[in-house]
Motif scaffolding. Structure first.
Motif, PDB file in Angstrom:
ATOM      1  N   ASP A  63      25.540  19.117 -25.765  1.00 30.11           N
ATOM      2  CA  ASP A  63      25.648  18.115 -24.597  1.00 30.11           C
ATOM      3  C   ASP A  63      26.545  17.157 -25.062  1.00 30.11           C
ATOM      4  O   ASP A  63      26.118  16.213 -26.086  1.00 30.11           O
ATOM      5  CB  ASP A  63      24.375  17.566 -24.098  1.00 30.11           C
ATOM      6  CG  ASP A  63      24.723  16.855 -22.704  1.00 30.11           C
ATOM      7  OD1 ASP A  63      25.411  17.032 -21.967  1.00 30.11           O
ATOM      8  OD2 ASP A  63      23.980  15.676 -22.669  1.00 30.11           O
ATOM      9  N   GLY A  64      27.816  17.067 -25.071  1.00 29.38           N
ATOM     10  CA  GLY A  64      28.896  15.929 -25.595  1.00 29.38           C
ATOM     11  C   GLY A  64      29.801  16.590 -26.625  1.00 29.38           C
ATOM     12  O   GLY A  64      29.912  18.024 -26.526  1.00 29.38           O
ATOM     13  N   ILE A  65      30.185  15.854 -27.497  1.00 27.62           N
ATOM     14  CA  ILE A  65      31.272  16.368 -28.478  1.00 27.62           C
ATOM     15  C   ILE A  65      30.683  17.321 -29.332  1.00 27.62           C
ATOM     16  O   ILE A  65      29.415  16.832 -29.812  1.00 27.62           O
ATOM     17  CB  ILE A  65      31.641  15.123 -29.327  1.00 27.62           C
ATOM     18  CG1 ILE A  65      32.592  14.208 -28.055  1.00 27.62           C
ATOM     19  CG2 ILE A  65      32.888  15.667 -30.377  1.00 27.62           C
ATOM     20  CD1 ILE A  65      32.774  12.753 -28.913  1.00 27.62           C
ATOM     21  N   THR A  66      31.080  18.434 -29.514  1.00 29.68           N
ATOM     22  CA  THR A  66      30.573  19.412 -30.749  1.00 29.68           C
ATOM     23  C   THR A  66      31.600  20.021 -31.399  1.00 29.68           C
ATOM     24  O   THR A  66      32.342  20.779 -30.912  1.00 29.68           O
ATOM     25  CB  THR A  66      30.056  20.471 -29.707  1.00 29.68           C
ATOM     26  OG1 THR A  66      28.909  19.737 -29.041  1.00 29.68           O
ATOM     27  CG2 THR A  66      29.268  21.433 -30.894  1.00 29.68           C
ATOM     28  N   MET A  67      31.896  19.394 -32.517  1.00 29.23           N
ATOM     29  CA  MET A  67      32.899  19.841 -33.430  1.00 29.23           C
ATOM     30  C   MET A  67      32.531  20.076 -34.707  1.00 29.23           C
ATOM     31  O   MET A  67      31.489  19.629 -35.292  1.00 29.23           O
ATOM     32  CB  MET A  67      33.916  18.734 -33.616  1.00 29.23           C
ATOM     33  CG  MET A  67      34.611  18.514 -32.030  1.00 29.23           C
ATOM     34  SD  MET A  67      35.936  17.295 -32.229  1.00 29.23           S
ATOM     35  CE  MET A  67      36.286  17.165 -30.371  1.00 29.23           C
ATOM     36  N   GLY A  68      33.099  20.941 -35.457  1.00 26.59           N
ATOM     37  CA  GLY A  68      32.999  21.078 -36.842  1.00 26.59           C
ATOM     38  C   GLY A  68      31.469  21.261 -37.394  1.00 26.59           C
ATOM     39  O   GLY A  68      31.306  22.364 -37.036  1.00 26.59           O
ATOM     40  N   GLY A  69      30.796  20.484 -38.153  1.00 27.10           N
ATOM     41  CA  GLY A  69      29.512  20.499 -38.569  1.00 27.10           C
ATOM     42  C   GLY A  69      28.467  20.770 -37.342  1.00 27.10           C
ATOM     43  O   GLY A  69      27.491  21.355 -37.453  1.00 27.10           O
ATOM     44  N   ASP A  88      23.969  21.876 -16.040  1.00 29.83           N
ATOM     45  CA  ASP A  88      24.398  20.350 -15.714  1.00 29.83           C
ATOM     46  C   ASP A  88      23.548  19.379 -16.772  1.00 29.83           C
ATOM     47  O   ASP A  88      22.383  19.659 -16.950  1.00 29.83           O
ATOM     48  CB  ASP A  88      24.061  19.810 -14.219  1.00 29.83           C
ATOM     49  CG  ASP A  88      24.560  20.722 -13.221  1.00 29.83           C
ATOM     50  OD1 ASP A  88      25.611  21.634 -13.541  1.00 29.83           O
ATOM     51  OD2 ASP A  88      24.465  20.648 -12.010  1.00 29.83           O
ATOM     52  N   SER A  89      24.354  18.583 -17.002  1.00 26.67           N
ATOM     53  CA  SER A  89      23.741  17.696 -18.417  1.00 26.67           C
ATOM     54  C   SER A  89      22.544  17.131 -17.698  1.00 26.67           C
ATOM     55  O   SER A  89      21.440  16.926 -18.509  1.00 26.67           O
ATOM     56  CB  SER A  89      24.694  16.540 -18.475  1.00 26.67           C
ATOM     57  OG  SER A  89      24.530  15.629 -19.594  1.00 26.67           O
ATOM     58  N   GLU A  90      22.445  16.464 -16.392  1.00 27.13           N
ATOM     59  CA  GLU A  90      21.455  15.910 -15.806  1.00 27.13           C
ATOM     60  C   GLU A  90      20.003  16.861 -15.909  1.00 27.13           C
ATOM     61  O   GLU A  90      18.836  16.202 -15.714  1.00 27.13           O
ATOM     62  CB  GLU A  90      21.552  15.259 -14.597  1.00 27.13           C
ATOM     63  CG  GLU A  90      21.969  16.251 -13.466  1.00 27.13           C
ATOM     64  CD  GLU A  90      22.020  15.557 -12.167  1.00 27.13           C
ATOM     65  OE1 GLU A  90      21.929  16.247 -11.031  1.00 27.13           O
ATOM     66  OE2 GLU A  90      22.600  14.636 -12.084  1.00 27.13           O
TER      67      GLU A  90
END
Length: 382
Positions: free
Chosen positions: A136-142, A214-216
């Motif tokens: 949930d949210g930014i998921t990059m690299g590590g 859905d995030s919620e």
């Protein structure tokens, strides 16, 4: 002073000390970068550096790995769930600043971080119990390394996925050489070279996530997962599928790159990075020219390393890929572009890195070959 009073004072002091210790333990847990707890049948890992967008550091790796191994053997733990706090990021990447500082002075962290991170990635990729990453949210690299090799990856409308490493003189590591070439067509190579960001349901449609919810609904989903009794993969998939079926957000919306996939597959089917650049230039469409401009900003060395990494990784096991990527990580630590990329993008933020070599033609085959050479006794051992 009577014995009774002395005993009373001793008890009070002991109680105060006990309370002080308890408060210290609670505050250190509250301030911890990682929270590890058992909930129902589940071991739950919470990345807890919200101000740093839950960026992964060596201390966190060293807490997650042994706990994962412990839960894998524990008959009371049937499933592992990993998530992030703060609402903005699952995990925005590795703690690159710390690695940069260490690499400049030859500190062991620049070896230990990558070595132990990749060992953790392998542990996730070979985990014997259901592993569910709530990305949930930014998921990059590590953050990709902590999630993509697990059996279940749950994206939400807040998920932002990217592997932007060629822009900082690195390469899409954490097993990128394994999962990226296995995406549809040439999508993985396109994402690896350009650092293109995909969001929300597109992360599922690309094949990076296994489910979209859905995030919620995540707290409710987590509650249902931890209440399962000794769940199998099938049981977990059943719960995730039911939540996915309830989601109507962007339902039916085409994949963001759908209209460009034919172009991507044709233009990125090439024998070299130079060949890709030439094809993009000759194609001349707005989309092709935009990608060409993006590639021109990236480290030429990183582009060539990444191209070969995915080419070789397509026929390798995850373990073979991680051994290869450890060699590449140490080549980047010895080189110039990683430090210059981090300076330009993360420190000075002038977005004007001075790459060396500055152009693709100067990145020789010998230079690239050298990055892939065995480190002998220092090779990664899995």
């Amino acid at each position: 002073m009577s014995v009774t009073v002395l005993r009373s004072n001793f008890r009070q002091r002991s109680l105060c000390r006990l309370l002080a210790v308890q408060q210290h333990l609670m505050s250190s847990q509250a301030g911890s970068d990682i929270l590890l707890e058992r909930s129902g049948c589940a071991g739950v890992i919470t990345l807890n550096r919200p101000k740093a967008l839950n960026a992964l550091n060596l201390s966190m790796i060293r807490q997650i790995y042994p706990q994962l191994k412990k839960w894998e053997k524990d008959p009371e733990t049937s499933i592992v769930i990993i998530k992030g706090t703060g609402g903005k990021a699952f995990c925005a990447g590795g703690d690159i600043r710390a690695v940069t500082d260490a690499g400049k002075v030859g500190d062991r962290l620049s070896q230990d971080f990558f070595r132990e991170e990749y060992i953790l990635n392998n542990a996730i990729g070979t985990y014997q119990k259901p592993y569910v990453a709530l990305i949930d949210g930014i998921t990059m690299g590590g953050g990709v390394g902590l999630s993509v090799h697990g059996r279940f990856r749950v994206a939400t409308e807040k998920t932002v996925f990217a592997m932007p490493e060629t822009g900082i003189g690195l390469f899409p590591d954490v097993g990128g050489g394994y999962f990226l070439p296995r995406l549809q067509g040439k999508l993985g190579l396109f994402l690896a070279l350009t650092g293109f960001r995909i969001k929300g349901r597109d992360v599922h449609q690309a094949g990076v996530a296994s489910h979209f919810v859905d995030s919620e609904k995540l707290p409710s989903l987590e509650k249902d997962l931890v209440q399962l009794k000794t769940p199998s993969d099938t049981d977990v998939a059943g719960v995730l599928n039911s939540y996915q079926a309830q989601s109507k957000l962007d339902d039916g919306k085409p994949f963001i790159l759908a209209e460009h996939m034919d172009q991507i597959n044709r233009l990125f089917e090439a024998s070299s990075v130079e060949d890709i650049m030439q094809k993009l230039n000759e194609h001349g469409s707005p989309f092709a020219l935009k990608q060409l401009e993006t590639l021109k900003k990236m480290s030429p060395t990183s582009l060539k390393i990444t191209f070969r990494q995915l080419q070789d990784g397509a026929s390798m096991s995850l373990q073979e890929v991680l051994v290869m990527e450890y060699r590449l990580s140490q080549a980047c630590m010895r080189g110039h572009d990683f430090y210059e990329g981090v300076r330009a993008v993360l420190i000075d933020r002038d977005q004007s890195p001075k790459w060396k070599p500055a152009v693709l033609e100067e990145v020789t085959g010998d230079l690239v070959d050298g990055c892939f050479k065995s480190l002998g006794s220092n090779d990664l051992k899995l």
